[in-house]
Each structure stands twice: as C-alpha cells, then as structure tokens.
Enzyme design. Structure first.
Site, PDB file in Angstrom:
ATOM      1  N   GLY A   1       2.895   2.280  10.741  1.00  0.00           N
ATOM      2  CA  GLY A   1       3.855   3.367  10.584  1.00  0.00           C
ATOM      3  C   GLY A   1       4.607   3.726  11.858  1.00  0.00           C
ATOM      4  O   GLY A   1       5.281   4.749  11.929  1.00  0.00           O
TER       5      GLY A   1
ATOM      6  N   ASN B   1       0.883  -1.169   0.000  1.00  0.00           N
ATOM      7  CA  ASN B   1       0.000   0.000   0.000  1.00  0.00           C
ATOM      8  C   ASN B   1       0.923   1.221   0.000  1.00  0.00           C
ATOM      9  O   ASN B   1       1.528   1.540   1.022  1.00  0.00           O
ATOM     10  CB  ASN B   1      -0.885  -0.024   1.261  1.00  0.00           C
ATOM     11  CG  ASN B   1      -1.707   1.254   1.395  1.00  0.00           C
ATOM     12  OD1 ASN B   1      -1.766   2.074   0.485  1.00  0.00           O
ATOM     13  ND2 ASN B   1      -2.337   1.414   2.555  1.00  0.00           N
ATOM     14  N   TRP B   2       1.014   1.864  -1.170  1.00  0.00           N
ATOM     15  CA  TRP B   2       1.946   2.999  -1.285  1.00  0.00           C
ATOM     16  C   TRP B   2       1.420   4.251  -0.590  1.00  0.00           C
ATOM     17  O   TRP B   2       2.128   5.216  -0.458  1.00  0.00           O
ATOM     18  CB  TRP B   2       2.191   3.305  -2.767  1.00  0.00           C
ATOM     19  CG  TRP B   2       3.120   2.341  -3.433  1.00  0.00           C
ATOM     20  CD1 TRP B   2       3.805   1.312  -2.846  1.00  0.00           C
ATOM     21  CD2 TRP B   2       3.494   2.328  -4.823  1.00  0.00           C
ATOM     22  NE1 TRP B   2       4.570   0.660  -3.787  1.00  0.00           N
ATOM     23  CE2 TRP B   2       4.400   1.262  -5.004  1.00  0.00           C
ATOM     24  CE3 TRP B   2       3.148   3.116  -5.927  1.00  0.00           C
ATOM     25  CZ2 TRP B   2       4.970   0.971  -6.248  1.00  0.00           C
ATOM     26  CZ3 TRP B   2       3.713   2.817  -7.173  1.00  0.00           C
ATOM     27  CH2 TRP B   2       4.609   1.759  -7.326  1.00  0.00           C
ATOM     28  N   LYS B   3       0.140   4.246  -0.208  1.00  0.00           N
ATOM     29  CA  LYS B   3      -0.485   5.433   0.390  1.00  0.00           C
ATOM     30  C   LYS B   3      -0.253   6.627  -0.555  1.00  0.00           C
ATOM     31  O   LYS B   3      -0.257   6.434  -1.760  1.00  0.00           O
ATOM     32  CB  LYS B   3       0.055   5.650   1.810  1.00  0.00           C
ATOM     33  CG  LYS B   3      -0.063   4.356   2.648  1.00  0.00           C
ATOM     34  CD  LYS B   3       0.161   4.539   4.108  1.00  0.00           C
ATOM     35  CE  LYS B   3      -0.033   3.193   4.820  1.00  0.00           C
ATOM     36  NZ  LYS B   3       0.145   3.266   6.260  1.00  0.00           N
TER      37      LYS B   3
ATOM     38  N   GLU C   1      -5.197  -4.858  10.583  1.00  0.00           N
ATOM     39  CA  GLU C   1      -4.135  -3.885  10.825  1.00  0.00           C
ATOM     40  C   GLU C   1      -4.383  -3.184  12.160  1.00  0.00           C
ATOM     41  O   GLU C   1      -5.193  -2.251  12.234  1.00  0.00           O
ATOM     42  CB  GLU C   1      -4.115  -2.829   9.714  1.00  0.00           C
ATOM     43  CG  GLU C   1      -3.852  -3.388   8.335  1.00  0.00           C
ATOM     44  CD  GLU C   1      -3.247  -2.335   7.402  1.00  0.00           C
ATOM     45  OE1 GLU C   1      -2.200  -2.638   6.809  1.00  0.00           O
ATOM     46  OE2 GLU C   1      -3.797  -1.222   7.286  1.00  0.00           O
TER      47      GLU C   1
ATOM     48  N   HIS D   1      -9.435   1.433   5.041  1.00  0.00           N
ATOM     49  CA  HIS D   1      -8.140   1.559   5.721  1.00  0.00           C
ATOM     50  C   HIS D   1      -8.303   2.484   6.924  1.00  0.00           C
ATOM     51  O   HIS D   1      -9.059   3.452   6.874  1.00  0.00           O
ATOM     52  CB  HIS D   1      -7.088   2.106   4.751  1.00  0.00           C
ATOM     53  CG  HIS D   1      -5.705   2.002   5.304  1.00  0.00           C
ATOM     54  ND1 HIS D   1      -5.211   2.899   6.223  1.00  0.00           N
ATOM     55  CD2 HIS D   1      -4.724   1.084   5.094  1.00  0.00           C
ATOM     56  CE1 HIS D   1      -3.977   2.528   6.552  1.00  0.00           C
ATOM     57  NE2 HIS D   1      -3.659   1.436   5.888  1.00  0.00           N
TER      58      HIS D   1
ATOM     59  N   GLY E   1       2.956  -1.161   4.196  1.00  0.00           N
ATOM     60  CA  GLY E   1       3.018   0.264   3.882  1.00  0.00           C
ATOM     61  C   GLY E   1       4.437   0.696   3.546  1.00  0.00           C
ATOM     62  O   GLY E   1       4.930   0.449   2.446  1.00  0.00           O
ATOM     63  N   GLY E   2       5.112   1.305   4.514  1.00  0.00           N
ATOM     64  CA  GLY E   2       6.444   1.883   4.297  1.00  0.00           C
ATOM     65  C   GLY E   2       7.420   0.962   3.575  1.00  0.00           C
ATOM     66  O   GLY E   2       8.138   1.402   2.661  1.00  0.00           O
TER      67      GLY E   2
HETATM   68  P1  13P Z   1       3.234   0.339   7.604  1.00  0.00           P
HETATM   69  O1  13P Z   1       3.685  -0.949   6.993  1.00  0.00           O
HETATM   70  O2  13P Z   1       3.994   1.541   7.092  1.00  0.00           O
HETATM   71  O3  13P Z   1       3.193   0.249   9.101  1.00  0.00           O
HETATM   72  O4  13P Z   1       1.727   0.573   7.118  1.00  0.00           O
HETATM   73  C1  13P Z   1       0.813  -0.449   7.249  1.00  0.00           C
HETATM   74  C2  13P Z   1      -0.389  -0.094   6.482  1.00  0.00           C
HETATM   75  O5  13P Z   1      -1.141   0.796   6.855  1.00  0.00           O
HETATM   76  C3  13P Z   1      -0.659  -0.819   5.225  1.00  0.00           C
HETATM   77  O6  13P Z   1      -1.931  -0.551   4.758  1.00  0.00           O
END
Ligand code: 13P
Length: 250
Positions: free
Chosen positions: A172, A9-11, A166, A94, A233-234
């Site tokens: 994050g 998930n690149w956000k 999650e 999300h 995410g990250g």
């Molecule tokens: P991180 O992996 O950056 O903690 O983010 C998780 C997330 O929200 C994936 O949707």
C-alpha cells in the site's frame, strides 16, 4: 513449470453490489488467461461472489478464518463455515492481521492445519518490515516465519498451499521490491522449504509476490524465475486494471 496464480485481496472494500458488478466486468476480460485467477473478498461478499463466478475461471477466497470449527468465539468465522458455502482459498497470516489483530506464527500454523483439514487451500503470507530489511535480517525473519508456520505440515499438505511473500514496507506504499530483490527472497523461501521437505517438493510450491503490484510492473515481476504470480491489493479493486495484471503476458 509451475503455474502462475494471481490473487486479488480486496481487504475491507467492496459492498455486495460492487462485487457483483466487478465480477460481471472482470469475467469476460480474463476468460482467456492461462493463469489462475482468485478473488479474496470480504465475508459479506462471499456468497454473492460465489454465485456470480459460476461458469467463469475465477475462484473465490476469504481473507481470514478461525482455527476452531465452531464454538464461543464471537465475531469469528471458521474454515468449516467457509468451506460449507463453496469457498476454495483462504489468506492466512496477512501482515495486516499480524500487525492489527495479534496474529502470530503460532496462530498462523493452527489456521493452516485447520484450513487443510476442511480442504480449503491456504495462501500463507510472510514478509519483513522495513527496519528488518535495512538491518539485513530479511532471510532470517522469513525463514523463521516459514519454519513456524509449517511446523507439523506434511509434504503432501505442502502441495496444497500457496505462499505469498509480501514485504511489509511495500504494501500500500507504492514502493515495490525490485524484481531482483523479490526473486532473491522467494528463492530463500524455496531454499528453506527444500531443507524442510526436499528440493522436488520445494520446486513445486507456488510462491507469489505482493506489495504494490500493478499493471505497469506485473510483467517484469512475474517473469522472474521464482515469482509465481502475485497477491494484489489496491490494484485488484478496478476490474480493468486487475485484468491487465492477470493478462500480463497477452
Ligand atoms: P497493495 O497491492 O495495495 O500494496 O497490497 C498488497 C497486499 O497486501 C495484498 O495482500
């Protein structure tokens, strides 16, 4: 045996040229994985990403959608629009959308139905806050989210849905749920699904873990009995790091 699905998930990150370069770098280093690989990219990258993943094993998802097909909803994008350009998956509910953009269990439910109606596969997110975990109500919160999100969804539709557990406090923050805690909560989700749909149906559902997944913890998490991959995410923003998560067992 359920398959493992690893989704990035690149956000709100990555310009189109960065997305193209990322996919060029990722494709050859994940081509031999046994697992499903998905990248959920910003709307502005979707078209470029879809062109660039042709002839690879990488699938493309969006990060949100509106539940209506079209209409006077300035700034919104519908599932029908996503489907029309070839998008396969869409993240729904999300925690960042719940927290910053007033997403509720009710809108999540409408979006799931609308995604399924155009044959987009939803990745539905659930998770508790730190306060909720510390006060011992995780199972109650999670089962309520599941109950409301899946209201009116049939067993046949359930098969097309991925769930991502999650815990909000792990997103994050660098804090990962322990593999045991993540597995326990995912088993609670499966138990709830079994009550709603039957044990066989619940056993077939892919349930990912998300929250500070990285190459150094992916293997231990994904080897747990009920954790069927991750929503990352990250660590999905660097091709090499993400490839190690996808190839966790190579
Ligand atoms: P991180 O992996 O950056 O903690 O983010 C998780 C997330 O929200 C994936 O949707």
């Amino acid at each position: 045996m359920r398959r493992k699905v690893i989704a990035g998930n690149w956000k709100m990150n990555m310009l189109p040229n960065e997305a193209i370069n990322f996919i060029d770098e990722l494709a050859p280093i994940v081509k031999d994985t046994k697992h499903e690989v998905i990248l959920c990219v910003p709307y502005t990258d979707l078209f470029y990403a879809l062109l660039n993943v042709q002839e690879t094993n990488i699938k493309i998802g969006a990060q949100n959608m509106h539940w209506e097909e079209n209409g006077a909803y300035t700034g919104e994008v519908s599932g029908k629009m996503l489907k029309s350009i070839g998008v396969e998956y869409v993240i729904i509910g999300h925690s960042e959308r719940r927290q910053y953009f007033a997403e509720t269990d009710e809108t999540v439910n409408k979006k799931i139905k609308s995604a399924l109606a155009v044959e987009l596969k939803p990745i539905v997110c659930v998770g508790e806050t730190l306060e909720q975990r510390e006060s011992g109500v995780t199972e109650q919160i999670i089962t309520e989210q599941i109950e409301k999100a899946f209201e009116g969804i049939s067993a046949t539709e359930l098969e097309k849905i991925i769930i991502a557990y999650e815990p909000i406090w792990a997103i994050g923050t660098g804090k990962t749920a322990t593999k045991e805690d993540a597995n326990t909560t995912i088993m609670q989700i499966r138990k709830k699904l079994a009550e709603m749909y039957g044990q066989n149906e619940a056993n077939g559902v892919i349930i990912q873990y998300g929250g500070s997944v990285k190459s150094s913890n992916a293997k231990e998490l994904f080897e747990m009995s009920d954790i069927d991959g991750g929503l990352v995410g990250g660590a999905s923003l660097k091709a090499e790091e993400f490839s190690k998560i996808v190839n966790f067992d190579i």
